[in-house]
Scaffold this active site. Structure first.
Site, PDB file in Angstrom:
ATOM      1  N   GLY A 189      40.168  46.027  24.938  1.00 34.39           N
ATOM      2  CA  GLY A 189      41.608  46.071  24.654  1.00 34.39           C
ATOM      3  C   GLY A 189      42.329  44.807  25.077  1.00 34.39           C
ATOM      4  O   GLY A 189      43.377  44.463  24.507  1.00 34.39           O
ATOM      5  N   GLU A 212      32.862  47.287  23.624  1.00 32.86           N
ATOM      6  CA  GLU A 212      32.979  48.734  23.403  1.00 32.86           C
ATOM      7  C   GLU A 212      31.657  49.412  23.051  1.00 32.86           C
ATOM      8  O   GLU A 212      31.373  50.509  23.532  1.00 32.86           O
ATOM      9  CB  GLU A 212      34.021  49.033  22.295  1.00 32.86           C
ATOM     10  CG  GLU A 212      35.463  48.823  22.723  1.00 32.86           C
ATOM     11  CD  GLU A 212      35.975  47.418  22.476  1.00 32.86           C
ATOM     12  OE1 GLU A 212      35.150  46.486  22.316  1.00 32.86           O
ATOM     13  OE2 GLU A 212      37.206  47.241  22.442  1.00 32.86           O
ATOM     14  N   ALA A 216      40.855  48.540  27.943  1.00 26.83           N
ATOM     15  CA  ALA A 216      41.546  49.819  28.129  1.00 26.83           C
ATOM     16  C   ALA A 216      40.932  50.453  29.373  1.00 26.83           C
ATOM     17  O   ALA A 216      39.805  50.104  29.765  1.00 26.83           O
ATOM     18  CB  ALA A 216      41.337  50.701  26.914  1.00 26.83           C
ATOM     19  N   GLU A 268      41.770  42.412  22.317  1.00 30.30           N
ATOM     20  CA  GLU A 268      42.572  42.888  21.183  1.00 30.30           C
ATOM     21  C   GLU A 268      44.057  42.566  21.380  1.00 30.30           C
ATOM     22  O   GLU A 268      44.761  42.225  20.427  1.00 30.30           O
ATOM     23  CB  GLU A 268      42.364  44.403  21.017  1.00 30.30           C
ATOM     24  CG  GLU A 268      40.940  44.729  20.559  1.00 30.30           C
ATOM     25  CD  GLU A 268      40.594  46.206  20.643  1.00 30.30           C
ATOM     26  OE1 GLU A 268      40.768  46.810  21.720  1.00 30.30           O
ATOM     27  OE2 GLU A 268      40.150  46.766  19.619  1.00 30.30           O
TER      28      GLU A 268
HETATM   29  C1  HXC Z   1      39.196  50.717  34.465  1.00 27.04           C
HETATM   30  C2  HXC Z   1      38.572  48.772  35.499  1.00 27.04           C
HETATM   31  C3  HXC Z   1      38.352  48.153  34.255  1.00 27.04           C
HETATM   32  C4  HXC Z   1      38.607  48.922  33.078  1.00 27.04           C
HETATM   33  C5  HXC Z   1      37.882  46.755  35.799  1.00 27.04           C
HETATM   34  N1  HXC Z   1      38.268  47.865  36.428  1.00 27.04           N
HETATM   35  N2  HXC Z   1      37.925  46.902  34.480  1.00 27.04           N
HETATM   36  N3  HXC Z   1      38.978  50.041  35.608  1.00 27.04           N
HETATM   37  N4  HXC Z   1      39.036  50.189  33.248  1.00 27.04           N
HETATM   38  N5  HXC Z   1      38.481  48.401  31.849  1.00 27.04           N
HETATM   39  C6  HXC Z   1      38.351  48.110  37.876  1.00 27.04           C
HETATM   40  C7  HXC Z   1      36.975  48.319  38.488  1.00 27.04           C
HETATM   41  O1  HXC Z   1      36.550  49.654  38.325  1.00 27.04           O
HETATM   42  C8  HXC Z   1      37.252  47.976  39.938  1.00 27.04           C
HETATM   43  O2  HXC Z   1      37.884  49.067  40.566  1.00 27.04           O
HETATM   44  C9  HXC Z   1      38.285  46.859  39.833  1.00 27.04           C
HETATM   45  O3  HXC Z   1      38.862  46.978  38.538  1.00 27.04           O
HETATM   46  C10 HXC Z   1      37.664  45.481  39.960  1.00 27.04           C
HETATM   47  O4  HXC Z   1      36.617  45.395  39.019  1.00 27.04           O
HETATM   48  P1  HXC Z   1      35.096  45.000  39.411  1.00 27.04           P
HETATM   49  O5  HXC Z   1      34.223  45.570  38.362  1.00 27.04           O
HETATM   50  O6  HXC Z   1      34.814  45.354  40.811  1.00 27.04           O
HETATM   51  O7  HXC Z   1      35.175  43.408  39.293  1.00 27.04           O
HETATM   52  P2  HXC Z   1      34.003  42.428  38.858  1.00 27.04           P
HETATM   53  O8  HXC Z   1      32.715  42.800  39.513  1.00 27.04           O
HETATM   54  O9  HXC Z   1      34.534  41.064  39.101  1.00 27.04           O
HETATM   55  O10 HXC Z   1      33.812  42.642  37.302  1.00 27.04           O
HETATM   56  C11 HXC Z   1      34.869  42.322  36.410  1.00 27.04           C
HETATM   57  C12 HXC Z   1      34.545  42.898  34.999  1.00 27.04           C
HETATM   58  C13 HXC Z   1      34.207  44.395  35.125  1.00 27.04           C
HETATM   59  C14 HXC Z   1      33.354  42.143  34.424  1.00 27.04           C
HETATM   60  C15 HXC Z   1      35.770  42.667  34.127  1.00 27.04           C
HETATM   61  O11 HXC Z   1      35.257  45.013  35.876  1.00 27.04           O
HETATM   62  C16 HXC Z   1      34.079  45.094  33.815  1.00 27.04           C
HETATM   63  O12 HXC Z   1      33.053  44.954  33.153  1.00 27.04           O
HETATM   64  N6  HXC Z   1      35.115  45.856  33.443  1.00 27.04           N
HETATM   65  C17 HXC Z   1      35.072  46.646  32.235  1.00 27.04           C
HETATM   66  C18 HXC Z   1      35.288  45.768  31.034  1.00 27.04           C
HETATM   67  C19 HXC Z   1      35.227  46.553  29.741  1.00 27.04           C
HETATM   68  O13 HXC Z   1      34.166  47.126  29.399  1.00 27.04           O
HETATM   69  N7  HXC Z   1      36.342  46.560  28.976  1.00 27.04           N
HETATM   70  C20 HXC Z   1      36.409  47.250  27.724  1.00 27.04           C
HETATM   71  C21 HXC Z   1      36.850  48.668  27.911  1.00 27.04           C
HETATM   72  S1  HXC Z   1      36.845  49.587  26.417  1.00 27.04           S
HETATM   73  P3  HXC Z   1      37.258  49.746  41.883  1.00 27.04           P
HETATM   74  O14 HXC Z   1      38.208  50.856  42.174  1.00 27.04           O
HETATM   75  O15 HXC Z   1      35.879  50.170  41.516  1.00 27.04           O
HETATM   76  O16 HXC Z   1      37.269  48.649  42.892  1.00 27.04           O
HETATM   77  C22 HXC Z   1      38.256  49.164  25.641  1.00 27.04           C
HETATM   78  C23 HXC Z   1      38.568  49.944  24.414  1.00 27.04           C
HETATM   79  C24 HXC Z   1      39.884  49.530  23.795  1.00 27.04           C
HETATM   80  O17 HXC Z   1      38.945  48.308  26.046  1.00 27.04           O
HETATM   81  C25 HXC Z   1      40.344  50.509  22.733  1.00 27.04           C
HETATM   82  C26 HXC Z   1      40.886  51.791  23.278  1.00 27.04           C
HETATM   83  C27 HXC Z   1      41.419  52.690  22.228  1.00 27.04           C
END
Ligand code: HXC
Length: 260
Positions: A113, A136, A68, A116
């Site tokens: 997400g 999360e 998400a 999921e």
């Molecule tokens: C917003 C995101 C994102 C996310 C990546 N990006 N994941 N933006 N939400 N979940 C954005 C980054 O900020 C970045 O933008 C661009 O995408 C590229 O990502 P990088 O981090 O630069 O790439 P990389 O170094 O290759 O790393 C990839 C990654 C990392 C390991 C996937 O992006 C990451 O850890 N993302 C978050 C993953 C996460 O924690 N997901 C769970 C979220 S909680 P910019 O503008 O900086 O270049 C969830 C809850 C669900 O999902 C339930 C909700 C109700």
């Protein structure tokens, strides 16, 4: 295919549709806009009688869905966060309830997400670069789009607990080992392998395929006795269709079945 759309639907022929989630600037992370577009795509697919299988994937070669949208969630109040979780749950439930098979083609990160969403599909095919996880807790929150419920049902409570409590990532090979992904393919072959599998499904009796999906989905929330009663009813129902006549006749005549 329309480009620039957050959710793209592309007909691949034989009733197979490719659904692509696309938010390139955030590795296809789900915000309210993308969830709403997915919801609309599900409505569109539901109205298409000739669609028989869906392949779902993420745009680009790096992510299925990276979760998400953390930027959007960081600004949410508790009430907004609960509503966001509920919206995602409802959309994923609609996906799961589609009467046709949905296959996730996980072509990179499927985190939070994204994992999921893949779990809400009927099964998962992974590219060699696929990475799954429920990180999360590392962000100070719980899963919110059904992961705390679907993951233990899919891979068992012990391994699900480990992944949900540590937030550790799982690569393709381990995902297959623990029963999260069915098969692993080189990234450039994932789509074609998905199509081959979907073609096998659409070559079978469409009514039997639909009923089978329903039996598995409904049966899992029933006790074994009642679930088996449901199965016998489904089996009986097949015998009022031309499909059963053709399927069995074709076997006896030693020819491939031709289903309409
Ligand atoms: C917003 C995101 C994102 C996310 C990546 N990006 N994941 N933006 N939400 N979940 C954005 C980054 O900020 C970045 O933008 C661009 O995408 C590229 O990502 P990088 O981090 O630069 O790439 P990389 O170094 O290759 O790393 C990839 C990654 C990392 C390991 C996937 O992006 C990451 O850890 N993302 C978050 C993953 C996460 O924690 N997901 C769970 C979220 S909680 P910019 O503008 O900086 O270049 C969830 C809850 C669900 O999902 C339930 C909700 C109700």
């Amino acid at each position: 295919m329309t480009t620039e759309q957050p959710v793209q639907l592309e007909s691949l022929g034989e009733g197979i549709v490719l659904l692509t989630l696309s938010r390139p600037k955030a590795l296809n992370a789900l915000d309210m806009g993308l969830l709403t577009a997915l919801d609309q795509a599900i409505t569109e697919i539901s109205a298409q009688e000739d669609t028989r299988a869906i392949l779902m994937t993420g745009a680009g070669d790096k992510a299925f869905v990276a979760g998400a949208d953390i930027r959007a969630m960081s600004q949410m109040s508790a009430v907004e966060a609960e509503a966001f979780a509920r919206k995602g749950q409802q959309v994923f439930r609609r996906l799961e309830d589609l009467p046709i098979p949905v296959i996730a083609l996980v072509n990179g990160f499927a985190l939070g997400g994204g994992c999921e969403l893949a779990l809400s599909c009927d099964f998962i095919l992974a590219a060699e670069n696929a990475v799954f996880g429920q990180p999360e807790v590392c962000l100070g929150v719980t899963a919110g789009f059904g992961g705390s419920q679907r993951l233990p049902r899919q891979i068992g409570p012990g391994m699900a607990m480990e992944l949900l409590l540590t937030g550790r990532n799982v690569k393709a090979e381990e995902a297959k080992q623990i029963g999260l992904a069915n098969h692993i393919y080189p990234q450039d072959q994932l789509r074609d392998e998905g199509i081959k599998l979907a073609q096998k499904i659409v070559a079978c009796g469409p009514n039997a395929v639909r009923l089978t999906k329903q039996l598995v989905m409904r049966g899992m929330s029933l006790d074994l006795e009642n679930a088996c009663v449901l199965e016998s009813q489904g089996f009986g129902l097949c015998f009022s269709t031309d499909e059963q006549t053709e399927g069995m006749q074709a076997f006896l005549e030693k020819r491939p079945a031709k289903f309409n």
